[in-house]
Motif scaffolding. Structure first.
Motif, PDB file in Angstrom:
ATOM      1  N   GLN A 216      -9.528 -11.663   4.718  1.00 23.53           N
ATOM      2  CA  GLN A 216      -9.239 -11.010   3.165  1.00 23.53           C
ATOM      3  C   GLN A 216     -10.678 -10.011   2.911  1.00 23.53           C
ATOM      4  O   GLN A 216     -11.560 -10.931   3.366  1.00 23.53           O
ATOM      5  N   ALA A 219      -9.917  -3.247   0.599  1.00 21.37           N
ATOM      6  CA  ALA A 219      -9.492  -2.051   1.864  1.00 21.37           C
ATOM      7  C   ALA A 219      -9.935  -0.923   1.953  1.00 21.37           C
ATOM      8  O   ALA A 219      -9.510  -0.719   2.537  1.00 21.37           O
ATOM      9  N   PRO A 222     -11.477  -1.867   6.081  1.00 21.57           N
ATOM     10  CA  PRO A 222     -10.939  -2.255   6.593  1.00 21.57           C
ATOM     11  C   PRO A 222     -10.996  -3.055   8.229  1.00 21.57           C
ATOM     12  O   PRO A 222     -10.997  -3.870   8.887  1.00 21.57           O
ATOM     13  N   ARG A 226      -9.422  -8.745   8.723  1.00 21.52           N
ATOM     14  CA  ARG A 226      -8.300  -8.238   9.736  1.00 21.52           C
ATOM     15  C   ARG A 226      -6.738  -8.787   8.338  1.00 21.52           C
ATOM     16  O   ARG A 226      -6.364  -9.590   7.851  1.00 21.52           O
ATOM     17  N   ASN A 227      -5.586  -7.860   8.971  1.00 14.44           N
ATOM     18  CA  ASN A 227      -5.233  -7.230   7.809  1.00 14.44           C
ATOM     19  C   ASN A 227      -3.575  -8.493   8.515  1.00 14.44           C
ATOM     20  O   ASN A 227      -3.262  -8.055   9.687  1.00 14.44           O
ATOM     21  N   LEU A 230      -0.632  -6.865   8.247  1.00 13.31           N
ATOM     22  CA  LEU A 230      -0.327  -5.601   9.003  1.00 13.31           C
ATOM     23  C   LEU A 230       0.526  -6.347   9.485  1.00 13.31           C
ATOM     24  O   LEU A 230       1.641  -5.982  10.988  1.00 13.31           O
ATOM     25  N   LEU A 276      -7.501  -5.932   1.062  1.00 14.91           N
ATOM     26  CA  LEU A 276      -6.874  -6.123   2.241  1.00 14.91           C
ATOM     27  C   LEU A 276      -6.369  -7.449   2.277  1.00 14.91           C
ATOM     28  O   LEU A 276      -7.594  -8.369   3.059  1.00 14.91           O
ATOM     29  N   ASP A 280      -0.121 -13.880   4.990  1.00 16.44           N
ATOM     30  CA  ASP A 280       1.386 -12.713   5.540  1.00 16.44           C
ATOM     31  C   ASP A 280       2.234 -14.219   5.052  1.00 16.44           C
ATOM     32  O   ASP A 280       2.287 -15.049   6.631  1.00 16.44           O
TER      33      ASP A 280
END
Ligand SMILES: [Zn+2]
Length: 424
Positions: A216, A219, A222, A226-227, A230, A276, A280
């Protein structure tokens, strides 16, 4: 006493259908998971009807559940001897789902409303059409003094709507000796309005949890993080495409005939738009035809995930959150042939065996190696507002069961003494 007499009793049972549906619906049998007090009142009502039929062999199997008054979820098994040692088993579940948005109903969901041949109310179709047809059958046998060819086993189960842990699963655990492999098993809890679909198989279920861990950061920068979102987004597309391509096998029993891989739930990630996301999580609902091995799917999913992880510099974990093997009864098993013969005689249609993607209570029986067919003539309004059930089809479903019960082994054969019923 003959099948014809039993049928005569059944075709004139419309008034009784209304009576039974009205009383059963008023019991409001919601399980504790749905904020209700369980099935006890409804089961007590059913037991009284069975006793009134002169059935002596009635046993109750109580699954302990401290969440409901009385502390148990009752399952009822009633048996009537036939000439043969084999039994025709019919299963109905006593619990119902909540009405949902009551404003969407045209009348009180707990008070049965009649409009011509239709009865409206929560539970009238799911699964009281089955319960009523089972009771009608017992009452017709009593009225005509008939001894059927097959023995009759009536099972009234709790907790079907919340997973059957206190229902069929409990019953199979505590009373599995009741059920013999060469008995006939019918679960009238799914079907079609034309009575022409006999469900004999279910796809396997494999639920995958896909967790991506990145890093994280703000944003606006970036390159410092590491997103995970995405990477997860690429993973969703790669899994759906990759698994579909890797497992193209088809089985004509099912529609769709192939396995399905559906990304479904996505967990919430960050609270702000300017963060960011470093984590996920999403899920994939896989339904596998019997020819596809769950372990192979898991392996392929992990292989795809490793590729995505490498290209995004993140870590991805794929876990199994739920798994149930595919279960199928043979399309030529005696219960299927007998049903086909009886449905032809009563409804005048040719019923064909099908497979479905969803899991039903029949899977529990199939896992125990018992050949089961899921069938009823229903409008498919279960769980909806204005759920409805046809009075005449309830009587006809009972006639189908009577046909098998009275004819036994011969039910699937030609030369029936009945003419097909035609819709007026
Ligand atoms: Zn149901």
């Amino acid at each position: 006493m003959s099948l014809t007499e039993v049928n005569m009793a059944l075709v004139s049972a419309a008034g009784r259908v209304v009576e039974l549906q009205t009383a059963l619906t008023a019991c409001k049998a919601l399980g504790p998971d749905n904020g209700g007090q369980g099935e006890a009142a409804k089961v007590a009502f059913i037991a009284r009807q069975l006793e009134a039929c002169g059935i002596r062999d009635i046993r109750q199997f109580d699954a302990p559940d401290p969440r409901v008054p009385g502390g148990v979820r009752p399952n009822l098994v009633a048996r009537l001897a036939g000439r043969s040692s084999r039994t025709l088993w019919l299963f109905g579940h006593t619990d119902v789902v909540p009405p949902g948005d009551v404003a969407a109903w045209s009348s009180d969901p707990w008070q049965v409303r009649q409009d011509g041949d239709w009865l409206y109310g929560r539970g009238v179709e799911d699964n009281q059409q089955a319960i009523v047809s089972m009771l009608l059958l017992a009452e017709a046998l009593r009225k005509t003094g008939s001894t059927p060819e097959l023995g009759l086993g009536l099972v009234f189960m709790a907790d079907e709507e919340s997973g059957s842990r206190y229902g069929l699963e409990f019953l199979l655990g505590s009373a599995s000796g009741l059920f013999a492999p060469d008995d006939l098993y019918i679960v009238p809890d799914a079907g079609s309005p034309r009575a022409d679909r006999i469900e004999v198989a279910e796809k396997g279920q494999l639920w995958l949890k896909c967790s991506t861990r990145g890093q994280q950061c703000h944003a606006s920068t970036p390159h410092k993080g590491r997103n995970a979102f995405l990477a997860g987004a690429e993973l969703v597309l790669a899994l759906e495409k990759g698994l579909t391509a890797a497992f193209p096998q088809e089985d004509a029993l099912f529609r769709p005939a192939h396995s399905t891989f559906v990304p479904s739930r996505h967990d919430a990630n960050v609270d702000s738009i300017n963060i960011l996301p470093g984590s996920d999580v999403f899920y994939v609902d896989c339904r596998l035809i019997p020819q596809v091995v769950a372990q192979d799917v898991l392996q392929e999913a992990r292989r795809i995930a490793a590729t995505v992880a490498a290209s995004h510099g993140v870590a991805i974990e794929i876990e199994v959150v739920q798994q149930q093997a595919a279960a199928a009864s043979r399309t030529d098993s005696p219960v299927v042939t007998a049903l086909q013969g009886a449905i032809g005689a009563v409804y005048g249609v040719e019923a064909r065996p099908v497979g479905i993607g969803g899991l039903t209570v029949a899977a529990h029986l199939r896992q125990h190696g018992l050949p089961v067919a899921v069938w009823a003539c229903i409008a498919n309004t279960c769980h909806q507002p204005d759920e409805r059930s046809s009075i005449s089809n309830t009587c006809r479903d009972a006639q189908v069961f009577a046909h098998i019960l009275m004819k036994g082994e011969d039910a699937g054969g030609a030369g029936t003494d009945m003419r097909p019923y035609r819709h007026a």
